[in-house]
Write an enzyme that holds these catalytic residues in place. Sequence first.
Site, short mmCIF file in Angstrom:
data_model
loop_
_atom_site.label_atom_id
_atom_site.label_comp_id
_atom_site.label_asym_id
_atom_site.label_seq_id
_atom_site.Cartn_x
_atom_site.Cartn_y
_atom_site.Cartn_z
N ASP A 102 0.84 -1.19 0.00
CA ASP A 102 0.00 0.00 0.00
C ASP A 102 0.88 1.25 0.00
O ASP A 102 2.04 1.20 0.42
CB ASP A 102 -0.89 0.04 1.26
CG ASP A 102 -1.86 -1.13 1.29
OD1 ASP A 102 -2.19 -1.66 0.21
OD2 ASP A 102 -2.29 -1.50 2.39
N1 URA Z 1 -1.26 -6.01 3.66
C1 URA Z 1 -1.74 -4.76 3.73
O1 URA Z 1 -2.77 -4.51 4.31
N2 URA Z 1 -1.03 -3.78 3.12
C2 URA Z 1 0.14 -3.98 2.49
O2 URA Z 1 0.74 -3.04 1.98
C3 URA Z 1 0.63 -5.30 2.43
C4 URA Z 1 -0.09 -6.29 3.04
#
Ligand code: URA
Length: 234
Positions: A102
């Site tokens: 993310d």
């Molecule tokens: N899980 C999440 O919620 N975000 C990420 O960036 C990676 C795994």
Amino acid sequence: MERLDKRLAATGRWSRKEVMELIRQGRVSVGGETALRPEQKCEAHTPVCVDGQSVGGGMTYLMLHKPGGLLSATEDKRQSTVLDLLPEHYRRQGLFPVGRLDKDTEGLLLLTNDGELAHRLLAPKSHVDKVYLAHVEGQPDEADVQAFARGMTLEDGLECMPAGLVPLGEGKCLVTLREGKFHQVKRMLAAQGKPVTYLKRLSMGPLSLDEGLEKGGWRTLTEAELTALRAAVE
Ligand code: URA
């Protein structure tokens, strides 16, 4: 079979002249043997290294310490992406991130142009565990450990495979996933009433984030790291 000087110059990192100099200085190895001649031939899959760092079998493999605030994408009209952290010559090589983090997630991101390895690393059946450090609101406890171990179905019907959770105290925990569904760590912890306030990926299979890399820093994988990654998905 390809000429060594051509293969090295094709990485975009050195000119033909610089390649000649690297070879003359004994800094290039082909299949573990010091290269002696620029016109030496090598197979596409033979590992070529400069100063012990793999330049890959014609492929590039980079470890990046992703900072928050950048998209895990190759390009975006409005926002900066992780590729903006790299020198221009890498951007011409068709590198892409192996799996997405993310925008606000930090930590280990592998970038490569080796589509086959990327595909294998991401396939849940390859059993490549991804380990995350999460800071949450509240204290992860034994009930959360059990819920993760059982696997869970989220409110929208998303099925999550059994996962690992290790409480570390002070609202922190380690989460281990085999899959990588959208916002998965955040959604699993939120479903347990423990919303995530900070998330960092520490490792992917045998590949761990080099803590010597500052946020935004990157380096090529070592030969040992690449060999271990390949072995993990054989
Ligand atoms: N899980 C999440 O919620 N975000 C990420 O960036 C990676 C795994």
